[in-house]
Design a protein around this motif. Sequence first.
Motif, PDB file in Angstrom:
ATOM      1  N   SER A   4       0.811  -1.194   0.000  1.00 14.37           N
ATOM      2  CA  SER A   4       0.000   0.000   0.000  1.00 14.37           C
ATOM      3  C   SER A   4       0.855   1.258   0.000  1.00 14.37           C
ATOM      4  O   SER A   4       0.512   2.260  -0.624  1.00 14.37           O
ATOM      5  CB  SER A   4      -0.972   0.003   1.169  1.00 14.37           C
ATOM      6  N   SER A   5       2.015   1.278   0.682  1.00 15.78           N
ATOM      7  CA  SER A   5       2.862   2.464   0.683  1.00 15.78           C
ATOM      8  C   SER A   5       3.487   2.667  -0.696  1.00 15.78           C
ATOM      9  O   SER A   5       3.659   3.806  -1.144  1.00 15.78           O
ATOM     10  CB  SER A   5       3.919   2.376   1.768  1.00 15.78           C
ATOM     11  N   SER A   6       3.817   1.585  -1.378  1.00 16.72           N
ATOM     12  CA  SER A   6       4.366   1.739  -2.722  1.00 16.72           C
ATOM     13  C   SER A   6       3.284   2.199  -3.687  1.00 16.72           C
ATOM     14  O   SER A   6       3.559   2.965  -4.609  1.00 16.72           O
ATOM     15  CB  SER A   6       5.017   0.447  -3.211  1.00 16.72           C
ATOM     16  N   GLN A   7       2.040   1.759  -3.448  1.00 18.16           N
ATOM     17  CA  GLN A   7       0.938   2.235  -4.285  1.00 18.16           C
ATOM     18  C   GLN A   7       0.665   3.715  -4.026  1.00 18.16           C
ATOM     19  O   GLN A   7       0.392   4.484  -4.953  1.00 18.16           O
ATOM     20  CB  GLN A   7      -0.325   1.421  -4.026  1.00 18.16           C
ATOM     21  N   GLN A   8       0.748   4.123  -2.776  1.00 20.03           N
ATOM     22  CA  GLN A   8       0.561   5.540  -2.450  1.00 20.03           C
ATOM     23  C   GLN A   8       1.670   6.410  -3.076  1.00 20.03           C
ATOM     24  O   GLN A   8       1.417   7.493  -3.599  1.00 20.03           O
ATOM     25  CB  GLN A   8       0.552   5.733  -0.928  1.00 20.03           C
ATOM     26  N   ARG A   9       2.892   5.841  -2.994  1.00 16.69           N
ATOM     27  CA  ARG A   9       4.006   6.572  -3.572  1.00 16.69           C
ATOM     28  C   ARG A   9       3.838   6.703  -5.088  1.00 16.69           C
ATOM     29  O   ARG A   9       4.065   7.775  -5.658  1.00 16.69           O
ATOM     30  CB  ARG A   9       5.305   5.858  -3.239  1.00 16.69           C
ATOM     31  N   ALA A  10       3.399   5.668  -5.751  1.00 20.20           N
ATOM     32  CA  ALA A  10       3.180   5.691  -7.208  1.00 20.20           C
ATOM     33  C   ALA A  10       2.054   6.650  -7.559  1.00 20.20           C
ATOM     34  O   ALA A  10       2.130   7.402  -8.554  1.00 20.20           O
ATOM     35  CB  ALA A  10       2.897   4.290  -7.729  1.00 20.20           C
ATOM     36  N   ALA A  11       0.987   6.662  -6.747  1.00 18.71           N
ATOM     37  CA  ALA A  11      -0.124   7.568  -6.991  1.00 18.71           C
ATOM     38  C   ALA A  11       0.321   9.015  -6.805  1.00 18.71           C
ATOM     39  O   ALA A  11      -0.062   9.917  -7.566  1.00 18.71           O
ATOM     40  CB  ALA A  11      -1.295   7.242  -6.074  1.00 18.71           C
ATOM     41  N   ALA A  12       1.147   9.274  -5.797  1.00 18.14           N
ATOM     42  CA  ALA A  12       1.653  10.640  -5.557  1.00 18.14           C
ATOM     43  C   ALA A  12       2.553  11.080  -6.706  1.00 18.14           C
ATOM     44  O   ALA A  12       2.467  12.234  -7.171  1.00 18.14           O
ATOM     45  CB  ALA A  12       2.417  10.697  -4.230  1.00 18.14           C
TER      46      ALA A  12
END
Length: 141
Positions: A4-12
């Motif tokens: 989820s943190s990597s997905q958040q980072r990719a979304a950001a």
Amino acid sequence: MAASSSQQRAAAIAALLVLAGLLLALCGLTLSASVAGLAFAVPLLLLLSPVLAPATLLAGLLAAASAALALGALSILSRLLRSVAADDHDLVEEGKRRVGEVAAAGERTPHAALARGQGGTDHKKADNYYHYVAGRMVPNA
């Protein structure tokens, strides 16, 4: 959680890329609008400039005055050439004759007579004065 943190980072990152692209597009639009506005306004500013319009009028007046002076000079030169071509007598001889007339007229003045010591004027020359300088009698030294 790691996913989820990597997905958040990719979304950001994706959101920042979209925002950067949007800002870059707005910057390009602003630049192109500024260039188009300047291209439209510069001729109007030049034509209606409070400095350039009087300077243009002054340059035009100076050019007209210069042309008038050139025409006057050409007129004088053409008149001189016509008079030289029409005259059969020698201009040098006429010039010598005129210089002689002026010299003869100069010798008839009271100043010339006093300079020669003849005293051929209507006023009396005292004994202690012997020459005439700048319109005044100068005493002997």
